[in-house]
Scaffold this motif. Sequence first.
Motif, PDB file in Angstrom:
ATOM      1  N   LEU A  86       0.830  -1.215   0.000  1.00 43.39           N
ATOM      2  CA  LEU A  86       0.000   0.000   0.000  1.00 43.39           C
ATOM      3  C   LEU A  86       0.857   1.255   0.000  1.00 43.39           C
ATOM      4  O   LEU A  86       0.526   2.245  -0.677  1.00 43.39           O
ATOM      5  CB  LEU A  86      -0.937  -0.003   1.209  1.00 43.39           C
ATOM      6  CG  LEU A  86      -2.135  -0.936   1.131  1.00 43.39           C
ATOM      7  CD1 LEU A  86      -2.885  -0.946   2.465  1.00 43.39           C
ATOM      8  CD2 LEU A  86      -3.067  -0.531   0.001  1.00 43.39           C
ATOM      9  N   LEU A  87       1.938   1.239   0.738  1.00 42.66           N
ATOM     10  CA  LEU A  87       2.838   2.385   0.785  1.00 42.66           C
ATOM     11  C   LEU A  87       3.459   2.647  -0.590  1.00 42.66           C
ATOM     12  O   LEU A  87       3.511   3.787  -1.062  1.00 42.66           O
ATOM     13  CB  LEU A  87       3.927   2.163   1.835  1.00 42.66           C
ATOM     14  CG  LEU A  87       4.946   3.280   2.005  1.00 42.66           C
ATOM     15  CD1 LEU A  87       4.264   4.547   2.506  1.00 42.66           C
ATOM     16  CD2 LEU A  87       6.044   2.851   2.947  1.00 42.66           C
ATOM     17  N   ILE A  88       3.908   1.592  -1.240  1.00 39.56           N
ATOM     18  CA  ILE A  88       4.493   1.741  -2.578  1.00 39.56           C
ATOM     19  C   ILE A  88       3.436   2.242  -3.562  1.00 39.56           C
ATOM     20  O   ILE A  88       3.708   3.113  -4.408  1.00 39.56           O
ATOM     21  CB  ILE A  88       5.120   0.406  -3.048  1.00 39.56           C
ATOM     22  CG1 ILE A  88       6.362   0.115  -2.217  1.00 39.56           C
ATOM     23  CG2 ILE A  88       5.445   0.443  -4.533  1.00 39.56           C
ATOM     24  CD1 ILE A  88       6.948  -1.251  -2.447  1.00 39.56           C
ATOM     25  N   PHE A  89       2.228   1.714  -3.443  1.00 40.47           N
ATOM     26  CA  PHE A  89       1.138   2.167  -4.308  1.00 40.47           C
ATOM     27  C   PHE A  89       0.853   3.647  -4.079  1.00 40.47           C
ATOM     28  O   PHE A  89       0.677   4.419  -5.037  1.00 40.47           O
ATOM     29  CB  PHE A  89      -0.109   1.315  -4.053  1.00 40.47           C
ATOM     30  CG  PHE A  89      -1.271   1.660  -4.916  1.00 40.47           C
ATOM     31  CD1 PHE A  89      -1.263   1.341  -6.265  1.00 40.47           C
ATOM     32  CD2 PHE A  89      -2.381   2.303  -4.394  1.00 40.47           C
ATOM     33  CE1 PHE A  89      -2.336   1.663  -7.079  1.00 40.47           C
ATOM     34  CE2 PHE A  89      -3.450   2.640  -5.195  1.00 40.47           C
ATOM     35  CZ  PHE A  89      -3.431   2.309  -6.542  1.00 40.47           C
ATOM     36  N   ALA A  90       0.811   4.075  -2.817  1.00 37.17           N
ATOM     37  CA  ALA A  90       0.556   5.487  -2.509  1.00 37.17           C
ATOM     38  C   ALA A  90       1.686   6.376  -3.022  1.00 37.17           C
ATOM     39  O   ALA A  90       1.441   7.480  -3.550  1.00 37.17           O
ATOM     40  CB  ALA A  90       0.384   5.662  -1.001  1.00 37.17           C
ATOM     41  N   ILE A  91       2.913   5.917  -2.897  1.00 31.08           N
ATOM     42  CA  ILE A  91       4.056   6.701  -3.411  1.00 31.08           C
ATOM     43  C   ILE A  91       3.971   6.804  -4.932  1.00 31.08           C
ATOM     44  O   ILE A  91       4.223   7.874  -5.512  1.00 31.08           O
ATOM     45  CB  ILE A  91       5.391   6.067  -2.954  1.00 31.08           C
ATOM     46  CG1 ILE A  91       5.576   6.256  -1.453  1.00 31.08           C
ATOM     47  CG2 ILE A  91       6.561   6.668  -3.719  1.00 31.08           C
ATOM     48  CD1 ILE A  91       6.751   5.499  -0.879  1.00 31.08           C
ATOM     49  N   ALA A  92       3.590   5.713  -5.598  1.00 26.57           N
ATOM     50  CA  ALA A  92       3.460   5.735  -7.059  1.00 26.57           C
ATOM     51  C   ALA A  92       2.387   6.727  -7.487  1.00 26.57           C
ATOM     52  O   ALA A  92       2.569   7.485  -8.457  1.00 26.57           O
ATOM     53  CB  ALA A  92       3.136   4.336  -7.571  1.00 26.57           C
ATOM     54  N   LEU A  93       1.266   6.749  -6.773  1.00 30.07           N
ATOM     55  CA  LEU A  93       0.214   7.715  -7.086  1.00 30.07           C
ATOM     56  C   LEU A  93       0.681   9.141  -6.824  1.00 30.07           C
ATOM     57  O   LEU A  93       0.369  10.063  -7.589  1.00 30.07           O
ATOM     58  CB  LEU A  93      -1.043   7.413  -6.276  1.00 30.07           C
ATOM     59  CG  LEU A  93      -1.850   6.182  -6.680  1.00 30.07           C
ATOM     60  CD1 LEU A  93      -3.034   5.997  -5.739  1.00 30.07           C
ATOM     61  CD2 LEU A  93      -2.326   6.288  -8.117  1.00 30.07           C
ATOM     62  N   PHE A  95       3.672  10.406  -6.994  1.00 29.48           N
ATOM     63  CA  PHE A  95       4.639  10.881  -7.984  1.00 29.48           C
ATOM     64  C   PHE A  95       4.101  10.851  -9.414  1.00 29.48           C
ATOM     65  O   PHE A  95       4.838  11.024 -10.372  1.00 29.48           O
ATOM     66  CB  PHE A  95       5.945  10.090  -7.900  1.00 29.48           C
ATOM     67  CG  PHE A  95       6.775  10.452  -6.707  1.00 29.48           C
ATOM     68  CD1 PHE A  95       7.329  11.732  -6.596  1.00 29.48           C
ATOM     69  CD2 PHE A  95       7.014   9.546  -5.694  1.00 29.48           C
ATOM     70  CE1 PHE A  95       8.110  12.070  -5.512  1.00 29.48           C
ATOM     71  CE2 PHE A  95       7.795   9.888  -4.610  1.00 29.48           C
ATOM     72  CZ  PHE A  95       8.334  11.154  -4.505  1.00 29.48           C
ATOM     73  N   GLY A  96       2.827  10.600  -9.566  1.00 27.57           N
ATOM     74  CA  GLY A  96       2.211  10.681 -10.868  1.00 27.57           C
ATOM     75  C   GLY A  96       2.300   9.423 -11.707  1.00 27.57           C
ATOM     76  O   GLY A  96       2.111   9.464 -12.928  1.00 27.57           O
ATOM     77  N   PHE A  97       2.586   8.313 -11.094  1.00 29.87           N
ATOM     78  CA  PHE A  97       2.633   7.047 -11.834  1.00 29.87           C
ATOM     79  C   PHE A  97       1.283   6.330 -11.796  1.00 29.87           C
ATOM     80  O   PHE A  97       1.196   5.136 -12.037  1.00 29.87           O
ATOM     81  CB  PHE A  97       3.716   6.120 -11.287  1.00 29.87           C
ATOM     82  CG  PHE A  97       5.109   6.648 -11.467  1.00 29.87           C
ATOM     83  CD1 PHE A  97       5.629   6.815 -12.742  1.00 29.87           C
ATOM     84  CD2 PHE A  97       5.886   7.009 -10.380  1.00 29.87           C
ATOM     85  CE1 PHE A  97       6.912   7.286 -12.919  1.00 29.87           C
ATOM     86  CE2 PHE A  97       7.159   7.484 -10.539  1.00 29.87           C
ATOM     87  CZ  PHE A  97       7.686   7.650 -11.816  1.00 29.87           C
ATOM     88  N   GLY A  98       0.228   7.060 -11.515  1.00 30.81           N
ATOM     89  CA  GLY A  98      -1.110   6.477 -11.440  1.00 30.81           C
ATOM     90  C   GLY A  98      -1.564   5.938 -12.782  1.00 30.81           C
ATOM     91  O   GLY A  98      -2.345   4.978 -12.850  1.00 30.81           O
TER      92      GLY A  98
END
Length: 102
Positions: A86-93, A95-98
């Motif tokens: 979840l943390l990696i997913f939130a970081i990806a979102l 930084f615009g990698f959504g």
Amino acid sequence: MSREDLLARLLAQAEDGGGDFVTLRAIVEEASELGAARVLSRMGLDDDNAHDDVAELRELLRAWRDAKRSAWKAAIDWMVRGLLALLIFAIALRFGFGDLVR
């Protein structure tokens, strides 16, 4: 002579002689032995296999404790992995990698 008979004779001796230290100690020891034998008998541990039964129960209890410890460890491990995902997913979102996730 059974333990009950021996205990009865010791009690009679203590009653007649006033109960010196040796007699009283023998009474306590015989009463303790008799009580322990009764408890073991009531628990079904008065046969020749009792030692093996208790050893097997201890082994079973040890295995249960190990399994419980392993289950808790695995559960915590999976929770940590989920939180990290979840943390990696939130970081990806963040930084615009959504767009890559969709």
